[in-house]
Scaffold this motif. Structure first.
Motif, PDB file in Angstrom:
ATOM      1  N   LEU A   1      37.452 -11.927  -4.313  1.00 30.61           N
ATOM      2  CA  LEU A   1      36.664 -11.723  -5.215  1.00 30.61           C
ATOM      3  C   LEU A   1      36.936 -11.507  -6.823  1.00 30.61           C
ATOM      4  O   LEU A   1      36.450 -12.262  -7.724  1.00 30.61           O
ATOM      5  N   ARG A   2      37.875 -10.540  -6.868  1.00 32.62           N
ATOM      6  CA  ARG A   2      37.926 -10.276  -8.035  1.00 32.62           C
ATOM      7  C   ARG A   2      39.155 -11.175  -8.883  1.00 32.62           C
ATOM      8  O   ARG A   2      38.667 -11.221 -10.026  1.00 32.62           O
ATOM      9  N   GLU A   3      40.012 -11.591  -7.983  1.00 33.40           N
ATOM     10  CA  GLU A   3      40.628 -12.794  -8.517  1.00 33.40           C
ATOM     11  C   GLU A   3      40.009 -13.911  -9.084  1.00 33.40           C
ATOM     12  O   GLU A   3      40.271 -14.555 -10.091  1.00 33.40           O
ATOM     13  N   GLN A   4      38.924 -14.595  -8.418  1.00 32.62           N
ATOM     14  CA  GLN A   4      38.180 -15.556  -8.820  1.00 32.62           C
ATOM     15  C   GLN A   4      36.588 -15.076  -9.384  1.00 32.62           C
ATOM     16  O   GLN A   4      35.866 -16.009  -9.521  1.00 32.62           O
ATOM     17  N   ARG A   5      36.668 -14.036 -10.048  1.00 30.68           N
ATOM     18  CA  ARG A   5      35.456 -13.377 -10.826  1.00 30.68           C
ATOM     19  C   ARG A   5      34.673 -14.601 -11.658  1.00 30.68           C
ATOM     20  O   ARG A   5      35.384 -14.999 -12.458  1.00 30.68           O
ATOM     21  N   GLY A   6      33.732 -14.741 -11.177  1.00 36.96           N
ATOM     22  CA  GLY A   6      32.867 -15.709 -12.207  1.00 36.96           C
ATOM     23  C   GLY A   6      33.007 -17.222 -11.776  1.00 36.96           C
ATOM     24  O   GLY A   6      32.349 -18.114 -12.210  1.00 36.96           O
ATOM     25  N   ARG A   7      34.016 -17.406 -10.864  1.00 35.64           N
ATOM     26  CA  ARG A   7      34.257 -18.848 -10.335  1.00 35.64           C
ATOM     27  C   ARG A   7      33.684 -19.314  -8.921  1.00 35.64           C
ATOM     28  O   ARG A   7      34.018 -20.332  -8.642  1.00 35.64           O
ATOM     29  N   LEU A   8      33.126 -18.499  -8.339  1.00 34.67           N
ATOM     30  CA  LEU A   8      32.718 -18.376  -7.031  1.00 34.67           C
ATOM     31  C   LEU A   8      31.106 -18.182  -6.968  1.00 34.67           C
ATOM     32  O   LEU A   8      30.605 -17.663  -7.368  1.00 34.67           O
ATOM     33  N   LYS A   9      30.764 -19.055  -5.931  1.00 32.64           N
ATOM     34  CA  LYS A   9      29.420 -18.814  -5.216  1.00 32.64           C
ATOM     35  C   LYS A   9      29.470 -18.420  -3.840  1.00 32.64           C
ATOM     36  O   LYS A   9      30.270 -19.221  -3.188  1.00 32.64           O
ATOM     37  N   VAL A  10      29.395 -17.111  -3.305  1.00 31.69           N
ATOM     38  CA  VAL A  10      29.811 -16.868  -2.085  1.00 31.69           C
ATOM     39  C   VAL A  10      28.670 -16.401  -1.107  1.00 31.69           C
ATOM     40  O   VAL A  10      27.404 -15.740  -1.752  1.00 31.69           O
ATOM     41  N   ILE A  11      28.338 -16.843   0.103  1.00 35.59           N
ATOM     42  CA  ILE A  11      27.389 -16.699   0.797  1.00 35.59           C
ATOM     43  C   ILE A  11      27.906 -15.797   1.800  1.00 35.59           C
ATOM     44  O   ILE A  11      28.798 -16.085   2.675  1.00 35.59           O
ATOM     45  N   LEU A  12      27.057 -14.882   2.261  1.00 36.23           N
ATOM     46  CA  LEU A  12      27.417 -13.849   3.268  1.00 36.23           C
ATOM     47  C   LEU A  12      26.405 -14.135   4.282  1.00 36.23           C
ATOM     48  O   LEU A  12      24.977 -14.355   4.157  1.00 36.23           O
ATOM     49  N   GLU A  13      26.798 -14.668   5.460  1.00 34.45           N
ATOM     50  CA  GLU A  13      25.977 -14.901   6.508  1.00 34.45           C
ATOM     51  C   GLU A  13      26.125 -14.276   7.895  1.00 34.45           C
ATOM     52  O   GLU A  13      27.254 -14.167   8.694  1.00 34.45           O
ATOM     53  N   GLY A  14      25.218 -13.181   8.108  1.00 35.16           N
ATOM     54  CA  GLY A  14      25.267 -12.255   9.128  1.00 35.16           C
ATOM     55  C   GLY A  14      24.828 -12.894  10.531  1.00 35.16           C
ATOM     56  O   GLY A  14      24.081 -13.923  10.566  1.00 35.16           O
ATOM     57  N   HIS A  15      25.451 -12.573  11.519  1.00 37.02           N
ATOM     58  CA  HIS A  15      25.246 -13.128  12.793  1.00 37.02           C
ATOM     59  C   HIS A  15      24.901 -11.853  13.938  1.00 37.02           C
ATOM     60  O   HIS A  15      25.164 -10.699  13.740  1.00 37.02           O
ATOM     61  N   ARG A  16      24.102 -12.207  15.007  1.00 39.56           N
ATOM     62  CA  ARG A  16      23.819 -11.306  16.001  1.00 39.56           C
ATOM     63  C   ARG A  16      23.876 -11.982  17.204  1.00 39.56           C
ATOM     64  O   ARG A  16      23.592 -13.173  17.452  1.00 39.56           O
ATOM     65  N   GLU A  17      24.022 -11.086  18.375  1.00 39.77           N
ATOM     66  CA  GLU A  17      24.117 -11.998  19.616  1.00 39.77           C
ATOM     67  C   GLU A  17      22.597 -11.726  20.368  1.00 39.77           C
ATOM     68  O   GLU A  17      21.878 -11.019  19.765  1.00 39.77           O
ATOM     69  N   ASP A  18      22.419 -12.561  21.229  1.00 40.05           N
ATOM     70  CA  ASP A  18      21.296 -12.603  21.945  1.00 40.05           C
ATOM     71  C   ASP A  18      21.059 -11.117  22.500  1.00 40.05           C
ATOM     72  O   ASP A  18      22.110 -10.421  23.201  1.00 40.05           O
ATOM     73  N   GLY A  19      20.107 -10.514  22.623  1.00 41.95           N
ATOM     74  CA  GLY A  19      19.773  -9.146  22.994  1.00 41.95           C
ATOM     75  C   GLY A  19      19.720  -8.046  22.092  1.00 41.95           C
ATOM     76  O   GLY A  19      19.361  -6.839  22.445  1.00 41.95           O
ATOM     77  N   GLU A  20      20.430  -8.429  20.818  1.00 39.46           N
ATOM     78  CA  GLU A  20      20.527  -7.462  19.716  1.00 39.46           C
ATOM     79  C   GLU A  20      19.286  -7.318  19.129  1.00 39.46           C
ATOM     80  O   GLU A  20      18.375  -8.284  19.109  1.00 39.46           O
ATOM     81  N   GLU A  21      19.113  -6.218  18.347  1.00 42.11           N
ATOM     82  CA  GLU A  21      17.924  -6.185  17.727  1.00 42.11           C
ATOM     83  C   GLU A  21      17.795  -6.942  16.685  1.00 42.11           C
ATOM     84  O   GLU A  21      18.601  -7.563  15.818  1.00 42.11           O
ATOM     85  N   PRO A  22      16.271  -7.732  16.488  1.00 47.63           N
ATOM     86  CA  PRO A  22      16.200  -8.608  15.378  1.00 47.63           C
ATOM     87  C   PRO A  22      16.355  -7.796  14.116  1.00 47.63           C
ATOM     88  O   PRO A  22      16.016  -6.716  13.836  1.00 47.63           O
ATOM     89  N   GLY A  23      16.957  -8.732  13.284  1.00 50.76           N
ATOM     90  CA  GLY A  23      17.187  -8.170  11.761  1.00 50.76           C
ATOM     91  C   GLY A  23      18.455  -7.389  11.703  1.00 50.76           C
ATOM     92  O   GLY A  23      19.291  -6.947  10.640  1.00 50.76           O
ATOM     93  N   SER A  24      19.125  -7.354  12.709  1.00 49.99           N
ATOM     94  CA  SER A  24      20.597  -6.718  12.893  1.00 49.99           C
ATOM     95  C   SER A  24      21.683  -7.745  12.101  1.00 49.99           C
ATOM     96  O   SER A  24      22.660  -7.140  11.533  1.00 49.99           O
ATOM     97  N   ASP A  25      21.548  -8.897  12.040  1.00 50.52           N
ATOM     98  CA  ASP A  25      22.153  -9.833  11.361  1.00 50.52           C
ATOM     99  C   ASP A  25      22.140  -9.547   9.900  1.00 50.52           C
ATOM    100  O   ASP A  25      23.125  -9.898   8.906  1.00 50.52           O
ATOM    101  N   LEU A  26      20.892  -9.204   9.311  1.00 43.98           N
ATOM    102  CA  LEU A  26      20.547  -9.185   7.877  1.00 43.98           C
ATOM    103  C   LEU A  26      21.021  -7.991   7.639  1.00 43.98           C
ATOM    104  O   LEU A  26      21.715  -7.565   6.448  1.00 43.98           O
ATOM    105  N   GLU A  27      20.981  -6.809   8.451  1.00 43.51           N
ATOM    106  CA  GLU A  27      21.485  -5.481   7.937  1.00 43.51           C
ATOM    107  C   GLU A  27      22.962  -5.413   7.870  1.00 43.51           C
ATOM    108  O   GLU A  27      23.422  -4.993   7.068  1.00 43.51           O
ATOM    109  N   ARG A  28      23.503  -6.302   8.690  1.00 40.56           N
ATOM    110  CA  ARG A  28      25.060  -6.433   8.534  1.00 40.56           C
ATOM    111  C   ARG A  28      25.421  -7.094   7.435  1.00 40.56           C
ATOM    112  O   ARG A  28      26.620  -6.759   6.452  1.00 40.56           O
TER     113      ARG A  28
END
Length: 85
Positions: A48-75
């Motif tokens: 990210l530092r090397e490409q500063r201002g040239r990237l659009k980054v999407i962070l996508e959280g995941h959770r397993e079945d049985g994990e608390e709802p929203g844990s993907d967002l928290e991650r």
């Protein structure tokens, strides 16, 4: 948490697209004794530092079945807050 890049060079997209921030069990915060996270997060930050201002980054959280709802967002939020502005 999976990281995806849009609108950048294919080599950088491939490099960052392979990086994953693992979370053990129900863990939702980064660097709580996880050695693999301690290796991956600085790599993401460096790209990210090397490409500063040239990237659009999407962070996508995941959770397993049985994990608390929203844990993907928290991650995702935890990774986002760790990364440099």
């Amino acid at each position: 948490v999976q990281v995806e890049v849009r609108g950048t060079l294919a080599a950088v997209e491939h490099q960052i697209g392979r990086l994953r921030v693992p979370f053990l069990g129900t863990q939702t915060q980064v660097l709580e004794g996880d050695a693999e996270q301690a290796l991956v997060l600085p790599k993401i930050a460096e790209i990210l530092r090397e490409q500063r201002g040239r990237l659009k980054v999407i962070l996508e959280g995941h959770r397993e079945d049985g994990e608390e709802p929203g844990s993907d967002l928290e991650r995702s939020l935890s990774v986002f807050q760790w990364l440099p502005p």
